[in-house]
Design an enzyme around this catalytic site. Structure first.
Site, short mmCIF file in Angstrom:
data_model
loop_
_atom_site.label_atom_id
_atom_site.label_comp_id
_atom_site.label_asym_id
_atom_site.label_seq_id
_atom_site.Cartn_x
_atom_site.Cartn_y
_atom_site.Cartn_z
N VAL A 189 0.69 -1.11 0.13
CA VAL A 189 -0.13 -0.04 0.05
C VAL A 189 0.77 1.34 0.00
CG1 VAL A 189 -1.62 1.46 1.34
CG2 VAL A 189 -1.81 -1.18 1.14
N HIS A 449 -29.00 7.63 -10.09
CA HIS A 449 -28.29 7.64 -11.37
C HIS A 449 -28.11 8.96 -11.94
CE1 HIS A 449 -27.71 6.48 -15.78
NE2 HIS A 449 -28.44 7.04 -15.92
#
Length: 476
Positions: A189, A449
């Protein structure tokens, strides 16, 4: 002057300061011991995360991403900018200002909640006594002690740190010039995030990773997708490459390493060593306390974060489990509540992880490789961001979301993502898993949406062959 407390927390990072604040909120007389000295030479709260970890690295990632986005993608959006350049010292200054604001904020929270900040090094003594060594040495007593001393970067003999030429993750946050060629040891990471920062700013970056598998803790469909994208961005990630030696001059570092083809060598201008972290237990306790450490040097605890010493708990990076700030914070809250007599629980099966590259890599729960290895009967649904209307509008269509669920009960077992803003999207998956949700639950949830989160909805539908916006391999 010594004091008697209900709770003394040793360590002021995300695990420790959160534990101290929660204990104080619950009416317990609380103190927190912290000795961190920041780059300005002043004592500061916040530990690694706020001072040289999560926060400053994300500040640089954000700044560098804005630069490269305008430089490389602005024209696609009809945004024409001339003579785009980066001011690295100003970028570093902004990062430092954010750190100062947040660490100062913790100090104010301590005052607001009546948490005493004991400035100095904390050492556990028998009978829940804590020795604090600062300007003076004072011994305080407590009914309960919480150890939250965190972790520190691992150093390796083949690459000893040297000035600002060979640095650990902390040193890589303060360069005020961009190295022409940068080496990174470790494709975990930290290595990927810091490598991404300096690649965006113009460095040629080579990453040496000893393991043969890229991000082995991540579902490999997601990991391979991320690896391809990072390679396109210019990160030269060499897997199965074990560093054997370094030679440092005033202007460069020569790296000797071995891979499947034998002995290799590369010369870079600067080197970041990011091979992991180890727990901080140096001078933490007097031998007569008989505090147990495990075989890896972590403080030994049970599922309730209790050590073998009555009244002594340990949390965060200094104990087993993922070294994540949010994991430590939740353990801090849980331990404070247990001490106050409340029920508390940390669900270790639903702790999210994120790599803040671009695209972001986020996951929670089991990977498909883990489910195969354990023989679980599972089903999978995958939805690529290239089929997302919002991702297309953003001109950011790389990546996918993968949902894994029990084939018999439909309960979600894991969710893995790579793409834009998945660090925010993964929270939806964590919440579903926390409530023992199913793919059907997500399928029946209405998502706005156009949003990136619709990809999670479609992936859950896809687990039963019901995805709308891609062709299904199976139909229900």
């Amino acid at each position: 002057m010594s004091n008697n407390y209900d709770v003394i927390v040793i360590g002021g990072g995300p695990a420790g300061y959160v534990a101290a604040i929660r204990a104080a909120q619950l009416g317990l007389k609380t103190a927190c011991v912290e000795k961190w000295v920041n780059k300005q030479g002043k004592l500061a709260l916040g530990g690694t995360c706020l001072n040289v970890g999560c926060i400053p690295s994300k500040a640089l990632l954000e700044s560098s991403e804005k630069f490269v986005d305008l430089l490389e993608h602005g024209e696609l959006h009809g945004v024409i900018a001339k003579s785009v350049k980066v001011d690295v010292p100003k970028m570093i200054k902004r990062k430092d200002e954010i750190v100062k604001q947040l660490t100062g904020g913790i100090e104010q929270l301590f005052k607001a909640n009546n948490v005493d900040w004991l400035q100095g090094h904390g050492k556990l003594l028998p009978d829940c006594k804590v020795e604090v060594s600062g300007d003076d040495t004072v011994i305080h007593t407590a009914k309960n002690v919480i150890i939250a001393t965190g972790s520190t970067p691992i150093e390796i003999p083949s690459a000893p740190l040297q000035g600002d030429i060979v640095v650990d993750s902390s040193g890589a946050l303060d360069w005020e010039s961009v190295p022409k060629k940068l080496g990174v040891i470790g494709a975990g990471v930290i290595g990927l995030e810091l490598g991404s920062v300096w690649r965006r700013l113009g460095s040629e970056v080579v990453v040496l990773e000893a393991q043969d598998t890229f991000l082995p803790m991540v579902d490999q469909q997601v990991a391979k997708d991320a690896q391809r994208t990072l390679k396109k961005q210019g990160l030269d990630i060499k897997l199965g490459a074990r560093l054997t030696a370094t030679k440092v001059t005033k202007k460069s570092v020569t790296l000797d390493y071995q891979d499947k083809d034998g002995d290799q060598q590369v010369t870079v201008d600067r080197l970041i060593v990011a091979v992991g972290r180890r727990p901080v237990t140096d001078n933490l306790f007097a031998p007569e306390t008989e505090l147990l450490l495990d075989e890896r040097g972590f403080v030994h605890v049970n599922n309730a974060c209790e050590t073998n010493v009555p009244g002594v708990y340990a949390i965060g990076d200094v104990v087993r489990g993922p070294m994540l700030a949010h994991k430590g914070s939740e353990e801090g809250v849980a331990v404070a509540e247990r001490i106050a007599g409340h029920h508390a629980h940390v669900n270790y099966d639903a702790i999210p992880s994120v790599v803040y590259t671009h695209p972001e890599i986020s996951w929670v729960g089991k990977s498909e490789e883990e489910l195969k290895a354990s023989g679980d009967n599972y089903k999978a649904g995958v939805f690529p961001f290239v089929a997302s209307g919002r991702a297309k509008a953003m001109e950011d269509t790389s990546g996918l979301i993968k949902v894994l669920a029990d084939a018999d009960t439909d309960r979600i077992l894991g969710v893995h993502m790579v793409g834009a803003a998945t660090s925010e999207l993964i929270g939806q998956a964590v919440m579903a898993m926390e409530f023992e949700g199913t793919t059907e639950d997500i399928a029946h949830t209405v998502f706005a949406h156009p949003t990136l989160s619709e990809a999670l909805h479609e992936a859950a539908l896809g687990a039963d062959g019901r995805a709308i916006h891609i062709a299904n391999k199976k139909r229900r």
